[in-house]
Design an enzyme around this catalytic site. Sequence first.
Site, PDB file in Angstrom:
ATOM      1  N   THR A   8     -48.853 -20.416  22.466  1.00 13.89           N
ATOM      2  CA  THR A   8     -48.964 -20.085  21.071  1.00 13.89           C
ATOM      3  C   THR A   8     -48.065 -21.139  20.376  1.00 13.89           C
ATOM      4  O   THR A   8     -47.228 -21.570  20.856  1.00 13.89           O
ATOM      5  CB  THR A   8     -48.634 -18.683  20.647  1.00 13.89           C
ATOM      6  OG1 THR A   8     -48.846 -18.318  19.336  1.00 13.89           O
ATOM      7  CG2 THR A   8     -46.983 -18.350  20.775  1.00 13.89           C
ATOM      8  N   LYS A  13     -45.374 -14.477  16.620  1.00 18.16           N
ATOM      9  CA  LYS A  13     -45.470 -14.292  18.049  1.00 18.16           C
ATOM     10  C   LYS A  13     -44.524 -14.690  19.335  1.00 18.16           C
ATOM     11  O   LYS A  13     -43.892 -13.938  20.127  1.00 18.16           O
ATOM     12  CB  LYS A  13     -46.798 -14.779  18.942  1.00 18.16           C
ATOM     13  CG  LYS A  13     -48.143 -14.171  18.259  1.00 18.16           C
ATOM     14  CD  LYS A  13     -49.170 -14.784  18.956  1.00 18.16           C
ATOM     15  CE  LYS A  13     -50.616 -14.436  18.172  1.00 18.16           C
ATOM     16  NZ  LYS A  13     -51.683 -15.284  18.923  1.00 18.16           N
ATOM     17  N   ASP A  70     -54.204 -13.337  22.488  1.00 21.77           N
ATOM     18  CA  ASP A  70     -55.030 -13.551  21.395  1.00 21.77           C
ATOM     19  C   ASP A  70     -55.315 -11.944  20.577  1.00 21.77           C
ATOM     20  O   ASP A  70     -55.264 -10.976  21.133  1.00 21.77           O
ATOM     21  CB  ASP A  70     -56.576 -13.938  21.616  1.00 21.77           C
ATOM     22  CG  ASP A  70     -57.155 -14.373  20.285  1.00 21.77           C
ATOM     23  OD1 ASP A  70     -56.833 -15.367  19.672  1.00 21.77           O
ATOM     24  OD2 ASP A  70     -58.207 -13.581  19.708  1.00 21.77           O
ATOM     25  N   SER A  71     -54.920 -11.940  19.113  1.00 25.11           N
ATOM     26  CA  SER A  71     -54.734 -10.825  18.698  1.00 25.11           C
ATOM     27  C   SER A  71     -55.262 -10.755  17.156  1.00 25.11           C
ATOM     28  O   SER A  71     -55.596 -11.685  16.596  1.00 25.11           O
ATOM     29  CB  SER A  71     -52.970 -10.581  18.586  1.00 25.11           C
ATOM     30  OG  SER A  71     -52.489 -11.502  18.451  1.00 25.11           O
ATOM     31  N   PHE A 153     -44.626 -10.538  10.704  1.00 26.93           N
ATOM     32  CA  PHE A 153     -45.596 -11.676  10.327  1.00 26.93           C
ATOM     33  C   PHE A 153     -47.147 -11.001  10.223  1.00 26.93           C
ATOM     34  O   PHE A 153     -47.309  -9.758  10.297  1.00 26.93           O
ATOM     35  CB  PHE A 153     -45.558 -12.737  11.474  1.00 26.93           C
ATOM     36  CG  PHE A 153     -46.318 -12.477  12.760  1.00 26.93           C
ATOM     37  CD1 PHE A 153     -47.438 -12.783  12.820  1.00 26.93           C
ATOM     38  CD2 PHE A 153     -45.592 -11.772  13.833  1.00 26.93           C
ATOM     39  CE1 PHE A 153     -48.148 -12.541  14.328  1.00 26.93           C
ATOM     40  CE2 PHE A 153     -46.464 -11.482  14.969  1.00 26.93           C
ATOM     41  CZ  PHE A 153     -47.698 -11.983  15.164  1.00 26.93           C
ATOM     42  N   GLY A 154     -47.846 -12.126   9.948  1.00 23.08           N
ATOM     43  CA  GLY A 154     -49.281 -11.837   9.648  1.00 23.08           C
ATOM     44  C   GLY A 154     -49.664 -10.701   8.534  1.00 23.08           C
ATOM     45  O   GLY A 154     -49.120 -10.458   7.371  1.00 23.08           O
TER      46      GLY A 154
HETATM   47  O1  LIG Z   1     -49.322  -8.209  11.112  1.00 20.73           O
HETATM   48  C1  LIG Z   1     -49.300  -8.579  12.086  1.00 20.73           C
HETATM   49  N1  LIG Z   1     -48.812  -8.318  13.169  1.00 20.73           N
HETATM   50  C2  LIG Z   1     -48.818  -8.710  14.282  1.00 20.73           C
HETATM   51  O2  LIG Z   1     -48.120  -8.268  15.355  1.00 20.73           O
HETATM   52  C3  LIG Z   1     -50.013  -9.499  14.563  1.00 20.73           C
HETATM   53  N2  LIG Z   1     -50.642 -10.117  15.667  1.00 20.73           N
HETATM   54  C4  LIG Z   1     -51.357 -10.753  15.403  1.00 20.73           C
HETATM   55  N3  LIG Z   1     -51.874 -10.617  14.078  1.00 20.73           N
HETATM   56  C5  LIG Z   1     -52.845 -11.542  13.046  1.00 20.73           C
HETATM   57  O3  LIG Z   1     -53.884 -11.805  13.965  1.00 20.73           O
HETATM   58  C6  LIG Z   1     -53.579 -13.136  14.030  1.00 20.73           C
HETATM   59  C7  LIG Z   1     -53.763 -13.657  15.284  1.00 20.73           C
HETATM   60  O4  LIG Z   1     -54.753 -14.840  15.561  1.00 20.73           O
HETATM   61  P1  LIG Z   1     -54.398 -15.639  16.962  1.00 20.73           P
HETATM   62  O5  LIG Z   1     -54.139 -14.561  17.979  1.00 20.73           O
HETATM   63  O6  LIG Z   1     -55.368 -16.672  17.147  1.00 20.73           O
HETATM   64  O7  LIG Z   1     -53.159 -16.339  16.754  1.00 20.73           O
HETATM   65  P2  LIG Z   1     -52.714 -17.609  15.999  1.00 20.73           P
HETATM   66  O8  LIG Z   1     -53.875 -18.479  15.706  1.00 20.73           O
HETATM   67  O9  LIG Z   1     -51.725 -17.153  14.794  1.00 20.73           O
HETATM   68  O10 LIG Z   1     -51.739 -18.522  17.022  1.00 20.73           O
HETATM   69  P3  LIG Z   1     -52.178 -18.889  18.594  1.00 20.73           P
HETATM   70  O11 LIG Z   1     -51.335 -17.854  19.368  1.00 20.73           O
HETATM   71  O12 LIG Z   1     -53.761 -18.728  18.659  1.00 20.73           O
HETATM   72  O13 LIG Z   1     -51.624 -20.305  18.482  1.00 20.73           O
HETATM   73  C8  LIG Z   1     -52.612 -13.711  13.524  1.00 20.73           C
HETATM   74  O14 LIG Z   1     -52.219 -14.863  12.772  1.00 20.73           O
HETATM   75  C9  LIG Z   1     -52.091 -12.494  12.313  1.00 20.73           C
HETATM   76  O15 LIG Z   1     -52.849 -12.819  11.344  1.00 20.73           O
HETATM   77  C10 LIG Z   1     -50.811  -9.787  13.600  1.00 20.73           C
HETATM   78  N4  LIG Z   1     -50.558  -9.611  12.503  1.00 20.73           N
HETATM   79 MG   LIG Z   2     -55.248 -18.833  16.984  1.00 19.84          MG
END
Ligand SMILES: O=c1[nH]c(=O)c2ncn([C@@H]3O[C@H](COP(=O)(O)OP(=O)(O)OP(=O)(O)O)[C@@H](O)[C@H]3O)c2[nH]1
Ligand SMILES: [Mg+2]
Length: 204
Positions: A8, A13, A70-71, A153-154
């Site tokens: 990531t 995260k 992925d979340s 975050f997020g």
């Molecule tokens: O308030 C939140 N609390 C959390 O605990 C949480 N977990 C995920 N999210 C949201 O979902 C996207 C993941 O997208 P995602 O899995 O593609 O990750 P990402 O693109 O940020 O990083 P990467 O792991 O891909 O490099 C993130 O950016 C957030 O907007 C969260 N929001």
């Molecule tokens: Mg991502």
Amino acid sequence: MKEIIIATKNAGKAREFAALFAKRGIEVKSLLDFPDVPDVEETGSTFAENAKLKAEAVCQRLQRPVIADDSGLAVDALGGRPGVHSARYAGEDKNDARNIAKLLHELDGVPMEKRTARFHCALAVAIPGRPTVIVEATCDGYIAEAPRGEGGFGYDPVFYLPERGKTMAEFSPEEKNAISHRAKALAKLNEQWDEIMAEKGRTE
Ligand SMILES: O=c1[nH]c(=O)c2ncn([C@@H]3O[C@H](COP(=O)(O)OP(=O)(O)OP(=O)(O)O)[C@@H](O)[C@H]3O)c2[nH]1
Ligand SMILES: [Mg+2]
């Protein structure tokens, strides 16, 4: 095993995984420690598919065991959106504040009881020469009408847990890590951990 790589570039995260693995005495490295690893395109239509894509691409590149996460957030009143598009909901350049503003705008006028939502987390573990293992978990809540809190975050500032009377961003890191979708998915992985990491996959 003393170290695991989380595929990531999301610092939020990475921080949560570091705390969750510290309990096992395992140090977490993220792609922020491997800046040469290129971004993996998230072309899947599910969290599980995208987690697998990210874990396998980074494992292939580094030839080491890798976990990818992925979340995202699924909001019932929006038919499950933003879903797999959570990170870039308000545009290609990721911006949490703009994502939250767009979400609140789309839910304008929707009463609290209809603002149900869940965070979803898929974790994929890829080990060279092994089939990829995937686990998934969710965390239920409501979308608040305005952001509250500085933690996490997020979308955490608008993810409200009525049983606690707080948004996820008002939790301490320990409180979030006790109940989050990510912590629950990791707990599932934990149950299979020794089997997953046995023999060939072991790194010292
Ligand atoms: O308030 C939140 N609390 C959390 O605990 C949480 N977990 C995920 N999210 C949201 O979902 C996207 C993941 O997208 P995602 O899995 O593609 O990750 P990402 O693109 O940020 O990083 P990467 O792991 O891909 O490099 C993130 O950016 C957030 O907007 C969260 N929001
Ligand atoms: Mg991502």
